[in-house]
Design a protein around this motif. Structure first.
Motif, PDB file in Angstrom:
ATOM      1  N   GLU A  49      -4.408 -17.020  35.202  1.00  0.00           N
ATOM      2  CA  GLU A  49      -2.980 -17.075  34.845  1.00  0.00           C
ATOM      3  C   GLU A  49      -2.327 -15.699  34.912  1.00  0.00           C
ATOM      4  OE1 GLU A  49      -3.472 -19.482  31.189  1.00  0.00           O
ATOM      5  OE2 GLU A  49      -2.481 -21.064  32.322  1.00  0.00           O
ATOM      6  N   GLU A  63       2.979 -18.674  31.213  1.00  0.00           N
ATOM      7  CA  GLU A  63       1.607 -18.417  31.682  1.00  0.00           C
ATOM      8  C   GLU A  63       1.013 -17.167  31.032  1.00  0.00           C
ATOM      9  OE1 GLU A  63       0.114 -20.671  32.898  1.00  0.00           O
ATOM     10  OE2 GLU A  63       1.100 -21.697  34.551  1.00  0.00           O
ATOM     11  N   HIS A 100      -0.291 -18.264  27.748  1.00  0.00           N
ATOM     12  CA  HIS A 100      -1.510 -19.070  27.938  1.00  0.00           C
ATOM     13  C   HIS A 100      -2.722 -18.155  28.137  1.00  0.00           C
ATOM     14  CE1 HIS A 100       1.135 -22.486  29.801  1.00  0.00           C
ATOM     15  NE2 HIS A 100       1.402 -22.265  28.535  1.00  0.00           N
TER      16      HIS A 100
END
Ligand code: FE2
Ligand code: FE2
Length: 292
Positions: free
Chosen positions: A51, A81, A84
């Motif tokens: 990511e 992202e 994440h």
């Protein structure tokens, strides 16, 4: 089974703050099933490096975007992202504390995403071609993150198996944001390139890459697990049990989604439900903990 309510329109994508307390999460967070636990855990090995790579590539793409709405979506995608990646990093620290040394495999993931798929110091047309090539791969990978996100939101078999609620919240919060932004990478690819043969090639390369990484990642985790100690050999063949049991995605479900991706008429919006994703995000314990 996806919940189909009226789908919201003109959604502004934004990163949500989250807080996870890993201290009470057991090593085998699907109780008594290290095989299924580690099939899912491969995600944690790949996602931080993967990511962060998405973020770097999409930041490079921003100046090429000639559509205000898409630019806004891409910026929202980048923000999501990045959160994440750092959240899965937190899980890896917890694995290390429990005696599961993930560093050798994480180094391989970093070599792939920072080395092989990284910047190549190109200029001009070659720089742009390499950028578009990587965006085609990210669009194909994002097909899978969206499908897996929809799957985890509906994976009741994991709840029934007693899967740890903090880990389930991480996976469902992440999965819900993947469903929420599932159209962005495809939209970006179609805006900049849109070549159908490139889309097919990217999917073929992505399947090969992900299948190899999953197989190797699972073998690694089963060997490195301080309880299993390699007594059960890892590998994707275990999906033949865990998939139909609902503990991991089922191969036939994923294959059917790939057949949809390969059609010219493919739209990521037909995979999963935005309203179901938003309903989860509104109730996620980690998102609520961050608000407090
Ligand atoms: Fe993500
Ligand atoms: Fe994503």
């Amino acid at each position: 089974m996806s919940v189909h309510l009226t789908e919201p329109e003109n959604l502004v994508l934004q990163a949500r703050d989250v807080r996870f307390d890993w201290s009470q999460v057991p090593l085998h967070w699907i109780p008594g099933d290290p095989v299924a636990t580690h099939l899912v855990n491969v995600l944690h090995l790949l996602l931080p490096a993967g990511e962060e790579w998405f973020v770097r590539v999409f930041k490079e793409a921003v100046p090429h975007i000639a559509d205000d709405r898409l630019r806004e979506d891409v910026l929202g995608f980048i923000g999501q992202e990045a959160v994440h990646a750092s959240s899965h990093d937190g899980v890896l620290d917890h694995f290390m504390e429990q005696g599961l040394d993930v560093r050798p495999f994480v180094r391989q993931a970093e070599f792939l995403f920072e080395g092989l798929l990284g910047d190549r110091n190109l200029t001009g047309d070659r720089k742009r071609a390499w950028l578009y090539e990587r965006i085609s791969l990210i669009a194909a990978i994002e097909h899978f993150t969206g499908v897996l996100g929809d799957w985890i939101l509906n994976a009741e078999a994991l709840d029934e198996a007693g899967a740890d609620p903090t880990m389930m919240d991480l996976l469902r919060w992440h999965g819900a944001e993947e469903v929420e932004h599932r159209h962005v990478a495809h939209d970006l690819f179609m805006h900049l390139d849109g070549s159908y043969p490139t889309r097919l090639r990217a999917m073929a390369e992505t399947i090969t890459m992900l299948a190899t990484l999953w197989h190797r990642g699972h073998r690694f985790l089963m060997a490195a697990d301080p309880v299993v100690k390699g007594r059960i050999k890892g590998g994707v063949h275990h999906l033949r049990r865990t998939g139909p049991a609902g503990l991991t995605p089922d191969g036939r479900m994923v294959a059917a989604s790939v057949r949809r991706y390969l059609k010219r008429s493919y739209s990521p919006l037909n995979e999963g439900s935005t309203s179901q994703a938003l309903a989860y995000l509104a109730s996620s314990p980690a998102a609520q903990a961050a608000l407090r």
